[in-house]
Design a protein around this motif. Structure first.
Motif, PDB file in Angstrom:
ATOM      1  N   SER A  85       0.836  -1.214   0.000  1.00  0.00           N
ATOM      2  CA  SER A  85       0.000   0.000   0.000  1.00  0.00           C
ATOM      3  C   SER A  85       0.865   1.256   0.000  1.00  0.00           C
ATOM      4  O   SER A  85       0.646   2.192   0.781  1.00  0.00           O
ATOM      5  N   LEU A  86       1.823   1.275  -0.880  1.00  0.00           N
ATOM      6  CA  LEU A  86       2.769   2.393  -0.907  1.00  0.00           C
ATOM      7  C   LEU A  86       2.083   3.694  -1.295  1.00  0.00           C
ATOM      8  O   LEU A  86       1.136   3.715  -2.105  1.00  0.00           O
ATOM      9  N   LYS A  87       2.580   4.776  -0.701  1.00  0.00           N
ATOM     10  CA  LYS A  87       2.045   6.111  -0.925  1.00  0.00           C
ATOM     11  C   LYS A  87       3.157   7.006  -1.485  1.00  0.00           C
ATOM     12  O   LYS A  87       4.345   6.744  -1.238  1.00  0.00           O
ATOM     13  N   PRO A  88       2.788   8.060  -2.184  1.00  0.00           N
ATOM     14  CA  PRO A  88       3.819   8.975  -2.690  1.00  0.00           C
ATOM     15  C   PRO A  88       4.735   9.502  -1.583  1.00  0.00           C
ATOM     16  O   PRO A  88       5.935   9.707  -1.822  1.00  0.00           O
ATOM     17  N   GLU A  89       4.200   9.670  -0.399  1.00  0.00           N
ATOM     18  CA  GLU A  89       5.026  10.174   0.712  1.00  0.00           C
ATOM     19  C   GLU A  89       6.033   9.146   1.223  1.00  0.00           C
ATOM     20  O   GLU A  89       6.877   9.467   2.066  1.00  0.00           O
ATOM     21  N   ASP A  90       5.963   7.920   0.723  1.00  0.00           N
ATOM     22  CA  ASP A  90       6.984   6.920   1.057  1.00  0.00           C
ATOM     23  C   ASP A  90       8.235   7.073   0.187  1.00  0.00           C
ATOM     24  O   ASP A  90       9.236   6.383   0.408  1.00  0.00           O
ATOM     25  N   THR A  91       8.151   7.944  -0.806  1.00  0.00           N
ATOM     26  CA  THR A  91       9.293   8.167  -1.691  1.00  0.00           C
ATOM     27  C   THR A  91      10.496   8.686  -0.903  1.00  0.00           C
ATOM     28  O   THR A  91      10.399   9.670  -0.179  1.00  0.00           O
ATOM     29  N   ALA A  92      11.611   7.990  -1.041  1.00  0.00           N
ATOM     30  CA  ALA A  92      12.818   8.354  -0.293  1.00  0.00           C
ATOM     31  C   ALA A  92      13.942   7.396  -0.692  1.00  0.00           C
ATOM     32  O   ALA A  92      13.707   6.400  -1.383  1.00  0.00           O
ATOM     33  N   VAL A  93      15.127   7.709  -0.223  1.00  0.00           N
ATOM     34  CA  VAL A  93      16.217   6.740  -0.271  1.00  0.00           C
ATOM     35  C   VAL A  93      16.152   5.926   1.017  1.00  0.00           C
ATOM     36  O   VAL A  93      16.113   6.501   2.113  1.00  0.00           O
ATOM     37  N   TYR A  94      16.120   4.628   0.868  1.00  0.00           N
ATOM     38  CA  TYR A  94      16.012   3.730   2.014  1.00  0.00           C
ATOM     39  C   TYR A  94      17.398   3.155   2.318  1.00  0.00           C
ATOM     40  O   TYR A  94      18.082   2.640   1.421  1.00  0.00           O
TER      41      TYR A  94
END
Length: 117
Positions: A85-94
């Motif tokens: 259930s990924l959201k645009p706000e999960d966008t990042a470098v992990y």
């Protein structure tokens, strides 16, 4: 010394899923906690989830509870992050992170996760 190699990032649409993997090598006997952090542009690096060697203690950021699952395979010295259930706000470098029993931190090179709306 502990070396970490991450894999599994990429581009996914909102609502989709990705699984990140992080394989540890080197002084693996010294590892206490394995986890994932993320850093979006212009923001600080924040904890996403972490798990102890025994798997008996797991911690999640409030923003990912119910959507992300952390697990580890001690036989493979690997930690996983299943992201649903990924959201645009999960966008990042992990970033994969390891904490040793002596509280030394090791970091992976980072893997980009981009969630499009």
């Amino acid at each position: 010394q502990v070396q970490l190699v991450e894999s599994g990032g990429g581009l996914v649409q909102a609502g989709g899923s990705l699984r990140l993997s992080c394989a540890a090598s080197g002084s693996i006997f010294s590892i206490n906690v394995m986890g994932w952090y993320r850093q979006a542009p212009g923001k600080q690096r924040d904890l996403v989830a972490s798990i102890t060697t025994s798997g008996g203690w797991i911690n999640y950021a409030d923003s990912v509870k119910g959507r992300f699952t952390i697990s580890r395979d001690n036989a493979k010295n690997t930690v996983y992050l299943q992201m649903n259930s990924l959201k645009p706000e999960d966008t990042a470098v992990y970033y994969c992170n390891v904490k040793t029993f002596r509280m030394t931190n090791y970091w992976g090179q980072g893997t980009q996760v981009t969630v499009s709306s």
